[in-house]
Design a protein around this motif. Sequence first.
Motif, PDB file in Angstrom:
ATOM      1  N   SER A   1       1.079  -1.158  -0.126  1.00  0.00           N
ATOM      2  CA  SER A   1       0.259  -0.062   0.334  1.00  0.00           C
ATOM      3  C   SER A   1       0.828   1.360   0.035  1.00  0.00           C
ATOM      4  O   SER A   1       0.179   2.143  -0.704  1.00  0.00           O
ATOM      5  CB  SER A   1      -1.516   0.374   1.380  1.00  0.00           C
TER       6      SER A   1
ATOM      7  N   GLY B   1      -1.685   2.910  -2.490  1.00  0.00           N
ATOM      8  CA  GLY B   1      -2.838   2.999  -1.274  1.00  0.00           C
ATOM      9  C   GLY B   1      -2.696   4.279  -0.957  1.00  0.00           C
ATOM     10  O   GLY B   1      -3.385   5.214  -1.210  1.00  0.00           O
TER      11      GLY B   1
ATOM     12  N   ASP C   1      -5.080   4.725  -3.541  1.00  0.00           N
ATOM     13  CA  ASP C   1      -6.518   4.373  -3.152  1.00  0.00           C
ATOM     14  C   ASP C   1      -7.893   4.445  -4.050  1.00  0.00           C
ATOM     15  O   ASP C   1      -8.254   3.727  -4.548  1.00  0.00           O
ATOM     16  CB  ASP C   1      -6.923   4.492  -1.561  1.00  0.00           C
TER      17      ASP C   1
ATOM     18  N   SER D   1     -10.153   8.032   3.529  1.00  0.00           N
ATOM     19  CA  SER D   1      -9.552   8.595   2.709  1.00  0.00           C
ATOM     20  C   SER D   1      -8.855   9.984   2.850  1.00  0.00           C
ATOM     21  O   SER D   1      -8.865  10.027   3.906  1.00  0.00           O
ATOM     22  CB  SER D   1     -10.523   8.427   1.058  1.00  0.00           C
TER      23      SER D   1
ATOM     24  N   ARG E   1     -14.983   5.813   1.028  1.00  0.00           N
ATOM     25  CA  ARG E   1     -14.391   5.160  -0.074  1.00  0.00           C
ATOM     26  C   ARG E   1     -15.040   4.687  -1.033  1.00  0.00           C
ATOM     27  O   ARG E   1     -15.429   2.905  -1.147  1.00  0.00           O
ATOM     28  CB  ARG E   1     -14.069   3.900   0.471  1.00  0.00           C
TER      29      ARG E   1
END
Length: 338
Positions: A153, A188, A217, A235, A241
């Motif tokens: 991520s 991410g 992301d 987020s 999200r």
Amino acid sequence: MSNPTPASEPVTLGVDIGGANLKYADTQGNVSSVEFPLWMRPDDLAGQLKADFAAFPDASRVVVTMTGELADCFLDRCVGVQHIVDQVCRAVKQCGGSSPLFYAVDGHVHSAAWAMEHVDLVAAANWHALAKWVARRFASQLSGGGLLVDIGSTTTDLIPLCDGGVATASRTDFDRLSEGALVYLGGGRTPVCALVDHLDWQGHPVAVMREVFATMDDVRLLLGYQPGDASDCRSADGKPRDAFHAANRIARMIGLDHRTVDVENAKQLAIQVHQRAQAIVSEAIAAFGGRGPLVVSGHCSDLLPIDSDGRQRISLPAILGDDVSRCAPAFAVAHLVG
């Protein structure tokens, strides 16, 4: 954690402590990934570990690797490592377990006391643990050399492998950044503005705003590489999200919003960012040279271009499963010891 009966095999639990996630894998095949913002709650680490250990009641020993010492709540890596070691020891003691072990870039596991004195060898060692396990597991296929590509991520790790071992003298993040082996790009948390300086909109290049309005992301969510979750507000803007809000976040990168940019338009912007991310990873791999296989790990393998000069690919998600691959360093330390 309980002690197994004398006739049973000892169960080892590997723990990978990052700045945003805690990942667990034991030698029985059980895995878990728990989001934990270490930089916000460093003193709660022991409590979180204790709670998470409950999912692994058969584990009789704990082996730890980490990157969480880089969290900016710590003044430096020394403070970070010592804090994490202390918190791990507290959690294990509260669970009645034996003293935990800590993996270091010398390729061995050590006691907590040793880790406290050799912080630079323990810091950010999870890449080495994974590479060592991969080099052993696929030794015959990597006899002529190969490259481990682990895309998570936050970062992409590129680790050369050869003759059943890790083929780099680098040990620290500085070393690996210097040689191009640590690419600070993931699927991410990476901000869109860190990857592109403009986006094409309606046939014209538009400079992006250098603000963390959107991240990878959002890009991967819009393109279907990971699911959305309207109940999850972790987020860039603290809003859900889901596709609608991800599209709105991407649109803000060029000064627009959902009134002008719908989800389908936003996908076209996301494609540009995703392609740039792939190009960065591809360029980093090419800089290492070699023609050996690529061993692909992590949960963001879509950032590796499909055509990587025709090199053979060994996919850990395909072999181990997506859940284990996501927790690959924890899986690695558990099996190196267990």
